[in-house]
Design a protein around this motif. Structure first.
Motif, PDB file in Angstrom:
ATOM      1  N   ARG A  49       0.862  -1.188   0.000  1.00 54.88           N
ATOM      2  CA  ARG A  49       0.000   0.000   0.000  1.00 54.88           C
ATOM      3  C   ARG A  49       0.883   1.216   0.000  1.00 54.88           C
ATOM      4  N   TYR A  50       0.763   2.047  -1.035  1.00 53.34           N
ATOM      5  CA  TYR A  50       1.496   3.314  -1.009  1.00 53.34           C
ATOM      6  C   TYR A  50       0.735   4.285  -0.127  1.00 53.34           C
ATOM      7  N   ARG A  51       1.471   5.137   0.552  1.00 55.61           N
ATOM      8  CA  ARG A  51       0.848   6.097   1.447  1.00 55.61           C
ATOM      9  C   ARG A  51      -0.177   6.941   0.698  1.00 55.61           C
ATOM     10  N   GLY A  52      -1.298   7.160   1.321  1.00 54.27           N
ATOM     11  CA  GLY A  52      -2.317   8.049   0.759  1.00 54.27           C
ATOM     12  C   GLY A  52      -3.110   7.432  -0.378  1.00 54.27           C
ATOM     13  N   GLN A  53      -2.932   6.096  -0.590  1.00 50.38           N
ATOM     14  CA  GLN A  53      -3.747   5.483  -1.650  1.00 50.38           C
ATOM     15  C   GLN A  53      -4.725   4.481  -1.073  1.00 50.38           C
ATOM     16  N   GLN A  54      -5.949   4.569  -1.599  1.00 50.04           N
ATOM     17  CA  GLN A  54      -7.047   3.745  -1.106  1.00 50.04           C
ATOM     18  C   GLN A  54      -6.789   2.256  -1.399  1.00 50.04           C
TER      19      GLN A  54
ATOM     20  N   ALA B 243      -4.647  -1.088  -2.616  1.00 46.82           N
ATOM     21  CA  ALA B 243      -3.269  -1.591  -2.586  1.00 46.82           C
ATOM     22  C   ALA B 243      -2.747  -1.687  -4.019  1.00 46.82           C
ATOM     23  N   ALA B 244      -1.505  -1.264  -4.257  1.00 49.57           N
ATOM     24  CA  ALA B 244      -0.905  -1.376  -5.592  1.00 49.57           C
ATOM     25  C   ALA B 244      -0.651  -2.845  -5.906  1.00 49.57           C
ATOM     26  N   VAL B 245      -0.280  -3.595  -4.886  1.00 50.21           N
ATOM     27  CA  VAL B 245      -0.138  -5.052  -4.993  1.00 50.21           C
ATOM     28  C   VAL B 245      -0.919  -5.637  -3.831  1.00 50.21           C
TER      29      VAL B 245
ATOM     30  N   GLY C  40       0.697  -7.587 -17.874  1.00 51.70           N
ATOM     31  CA  GLY C  40      -0.537  -6.960 -17.436  1.00 51.70           C
ATOM     32  C   GLY C  40      -0.554  -5.507 -17.835  1.00 51.70           C
ATOM     33  N   PRO C  41      -1.716  -4.867 -17.748  1.00 51.67           N
ATOM     34  CA  PRO C  41      -1.832  -3.478 -18.200  1.00 51.67           C
ATOM     35  C   PRO C  41      -1.004  -2.534 -17.333  1.00 51.67           C
ATOM     36  N   SER C  42      -0.732  -1.377 -17.893  1.00 50.40           N
ATOM     37  CA  SER C  42       0.050  -0.352 -17.196  1.00 50.40           C
ATOM     38  C   SER C  42      -0.610  -0.006 -15.858  1.00 50.40           C
ATOM     39  N   GLY C  43       0.182   0.068 -14.819  1.00 48.64           N
ATOM     40  CA  GLY C  43      -0.335   0.446 -13.506  1.00 48.64           C
ATOM     41  C   GLY C  43      -0.889  -0.707 -12.690  1.00 48.64           C
ATOM     42  N   CYS C  44      -0.785  -1.943 -13.205  1.00 48.09           N
ATOM     43  CA  CYS C  44      -1.397  -3.062 -12.477  1.00 48.09           C
ATOM     44  C   CYS C  44      -0.508  -3.570 -11.339  1.00 48.09           C
ATOM     45  N   GLY C  45       0.709  -3.041 -11.232  1.00 51.36           N
ATOM     46  CA  GLY C  45       1.540  -3.413 -10.081  1.00 51.36           C
ATOM     47  C   GLY C  45       2.735  -4.300 -10.401  1.00 51.36           C
ATOM     48  N   LYS C  46       3.102  -4.385 -11.689  1.00 52.34           N
ATOM     49  CA  LYS C  46       4.217  -5.255 -12.092  1.00 52.34           C
ATOM     50  C   LYS C  46       5.540  -4.780 -11.489  1.00 52.34           C
ATOM     51  N   THR C  47       5.842  -3.494 -11.706  1.00 54.30           N
ATOM     52  CA  THR C  47       7.116  -2.958 -11.222  1.00 54.30           C
ATOM     53  C   THR C  47       7.183  -2.998  -9.696  1.00 54.30           C
ATOM     54  N   THR C  48       6.075  -2.675  -9.055  1.00 58.59           N
ATOM     55  CA  THR C  48       6.045  -2.716  -7.585  1.00 58.59           C
ATOM     56  C   THR C  48       6.356  -4.129  -7.090  1.00 58.59           C
ATOM     57  N   THR C  49       5.778  -5.134  -7.735  1.00 62.91           N
ATOM     58  CA  THR C  49       6.035  -6.525  -7.345  1.00 62.91           C
ATOM     59  C   THR C  49       7.522  -6.847  -7.462  1.00 62.91           C
TER      60      THR C  49
HETATM   61  N1  LIG Z   1       6.044   5.563  -5.415  1.00 60.96           N
HETATM   62  C1  LIG Z   1       4.712   5.457  -5.582  1.00 60.96           C
HETATM   63  N2  LIG Z   1       3.865   6.149  -4.787  1.00 60.96           N
HETATM   64  C2  LIG Z   1       2.533   6.042  -4.941  1.00 60.96           C
HETATM   65  N3  LIG Z   1       1.950   5.241  -5.852  1.00 60.96           N
HETATM   66  C3  LIG Z   1       2.724   4.530  -6.669  1.00 60.96           C
HETATM   67  C4  LIG Z   1       4.150   4.587  -6.584  1.00 60.96           C
HETATM   68  N4  LIG Z   1       4.669   3.765  -7.526  1.00 60.96           N
HETATM   69  C5  LIG Z   1       3.616   3.216  -8.167  1.00 60.96           C
HETATM   70  N5  LIG Z   1       2.445   3.664  -7.657  1.00 60.96           N
HETATM   71  C6  LIG Z   1       1.092   3.258  -8.067  1.00 60.96           C
HETATM   72  O1  LIG Z   1       0.980   1.857  -7.874  1.00 60.96           O
HETATM   73  C7  LIG Z   1       0.289   1.238  -8.953  1.00 60.96           C
HETATM   74  C8  LIG Z   1       1.180   0.175  -9.582  1.00 60.96           C
HETATM   75  O2  LIG Z   1       2.293   0.795 -10.223  1.00 60.96           O
HETATM   76  P1  LIG Z   1       3.447  -0.037 -10.948  1.00 60.96           P
HETATM   77  O3  LIG Z   1       3.869  -1.117 -10.057  1.00 60.96           O
HETATM   78  O4  LIG Z   1       4.480   0.928 -11.388  1.00 60.96           O
HETATM   79  O5  LIG Z   1       2.671  -0.637 -12.204  1.00 60.96           O
HETATM   80  P2  LIG Z   1       3.176  -1.287 -13.567  1.00 60.96           P
HETATM   81  O6  LIG Z   1       4.643  -1.532 -13.455  1.00 60.96           O
HETATM   82  O7  LIG Z   1       2.367  -2.523 -13.713  1.00 60.96           O
HETATM   83  O8  LIG Z   1       2.849  -0.308 -14.665  1.00 60.96           O
HETATM   84  C9  LIG Z   1      -0.105   2.363  -9.885  1.00 60.96           C
HETATM   85  O9  LIG Z   1      -1.426   2.742  -9.582  1.00 60.96           O
HETATM   86  C10 LIG Z   1       0.870   3.453  -9.559  1.00 60.96           C
HETATM   87  O10 LIG Z   1       0.310   4.707  -9.805  1.00 60.96           O
END
Ligand SMILES: Nc1ncnc2c1ncn2[C@@H]1O[C@H](COP(=O)(O)OP(=O)(O)O)[C@@H](O)[C@H]1O
Ligand SMILES: [Mg+2]
Length: 381
Positions: free
Chosen positions: A9-14, A16-18, A35-44
């Motif tokens: 969960r990133y701070r201030g977001q409703q 969970a990104a993952v 997966g589509p852009s923003g689905c949480g791949k990079t975060t994982t």
């Molecule tokens: N540092 C961050 N702070 C807040 N939200 C973030 C941050 N990095 C990514 N997000 C949010 O987390 C979600 C997943 O992002 P990300 O993992 O980059 O997706 P992907 O790689 O699949 O495109 C998105 O909604 C993105 O906006």
């Protein structure tokens, strides 16, 4: 590697990104996250090497819970490749590749040897490249250095985040082929992120299709995903022309190659022309003294006496390897005027050609065995 209930969960977001992701990545395999852009791949990915700390859950590599390991140590044991390679611009190629070994306090001689070994591994001549700066390289070469840098300390695990996203399609195909041949030897455990489904099918032993929150919609072999998509969402990824996509499952090494008429620099053009006519074709492929393809010449070209005395390499001559998919071969074919693609093997030596008939044949045999949309509609576009 095992992810257990991993959440970010990133701070201030409703949302969970993952969100509560559990998955197992078998040792020595390439697992693709699509997966589509923003689905949480990079975060994982970044949670695996702890560039991002998970909010919840555990990540095990072998039996070790890496969420409790020193993050610096951890990152030295995991190779990381990102789009655009992320090389340090003021470091030479050699210093970039030697970075992690240096942090691991290898002695200077061992680092130098390793740098050259890595350059060789990614098909760049050490003498020519080790002292260059990243800006003196093409995008594809920079990406190769990125791979070499990630492999330098021989980590068992590699994370690759859209590594080939920023290069042109032909370079991408080569980089993919090279990585697959490296993997044949190295057997790393690789997590590879892409948004390109074709790339996932080509590169993956398994594919995880992700939706928002890194929800795993389907996790299976490429073959299973193509033939038994788990939902409409997965089907939307496969898109139309599933039969054409299936060409991505067949490698050039799986089909029978044809022989082109070939000749060598310095040969007699009249002899070459005879060979071309014998097999009823229009062109001859000129090879250099190490049997590396140089260029096609037409029967008309061969009428010029001495035409084979000196033959420069055609920079637009696109080649494929045994690792390439039939889809790659078709791509190359569609941009060449010969209806064939040249296949090279070890040391770029000529091995044969794939003809358009071979690809059409593979497509129609796929069409009769899959229930997907008609191949013909797509092929005639
Ligand atoms: N540092 C961050 N702070 C807040 N939200 C973030 C941050 N990095 C990514 N997000 C949010 O987390 C979600 C997943 O992002 P990300 O993992 O980059 O997706 P992907 O790689 O699949 O495109 C998105 O909604 C993105 O906006
Ligand atoms: Mg991303």
């Amino acid at each position: 590697m095992r992810l257990e209930g991993v959440t970010k969960r990133y701070r201030g977001q409703q949302e969970a990104a993952v969100d509560d992701v559990t998955m197992e990545i078998p040792a020595g395999e390439i697992v693709m996250l699509v997966g589509p852009s923003g689905c949480g791949k990079t975060t994982t990915m970044k949670m695996i090497n702890r560039l991002i700390e998970p909010t919840d859950g555990r990540i095990l590599i072998g039996d070790e819970d890496v969420t409790h390991k020193d993050p610096d140590d951890l990152r030295r044991s995991i190779g990381y490749v990102i789009q655009g390679a992320g090389l340090f611009p003021h470091y030479t190629v050699g210093d970039n590749i030697g970075l992690v070994p240096k942090m691991l306090k290898w002695d200077a001689k061992r680092i130098r040897e390793r740098v050259d070994e890595m350059l060789d591994l990614v098909s760049l001549d050490p003498d020519m490249y080790r002292n260059r700066y990243p800006r003196e390289l093409s995008g594809g070469q920079q990406q190769r250095i990125g791979v070499a840098r990630a492999l330098a300390a021989d980590p068992p695990v590699m994370l690759m985040d859209e590594p080939f996203g920023a290069v042109d399609p032909i370079t991408r195909q080569r980089l993919q082929d090279e990585l697959l041949s490296l993997q044949d030897e190295l057997r790393k455990t690789i997590v590879f992120v892409t948004h390109d489904f074709d790339e996932a099918v080509k590169m993956g032993d398994r594919i995880a299709i992700l939706n928002v929150g890194a929800e795993i919609v389907q996790y299976d072999t490429p073959d299973q995903i193509l033939t038994n998509p788990a939902s409409d969402f997965v089907e939307s990824f496969i898109g139309h022309g599933a039969a054409l996509k299936q060409l991505t499952l067949t490698r050039v090494r799986d089909v029978e190659l044809h022989d082109a008429a070939t000749t060598h620099e310095g040969d007699d053009p009249a002899d070459a022309a005879r060979k071309v006519r014998e097999i009823g074709r229009e062109h001859v492929l000129v090879l250099d003294d190490r049997d590396r393809p140089q260029r096609w010449l037409s029967l008309r070209d061969l009428e010029v006496p001495g035409r084979l005395d000196r033959v420069a390499r055609d920079r637009d001559l696109d080649l494929v390897s045994g690792q390439s998919t039939l889809n790659d071969a078709l791509d190359v074919m569609l941009t060449s005027s010969h209806g064939v693609v040249v296949v090279t093997g070890p040391r770029n030596r000529y091995e044969g050609v794939v003809r358009v008939e071979t690809i059409m044949g593979a497509m129609s045999s796929i069409e009769t065995t899959s229930a997907g949309p008609s191949a013909r509609d797509t092929a005639e576009e």
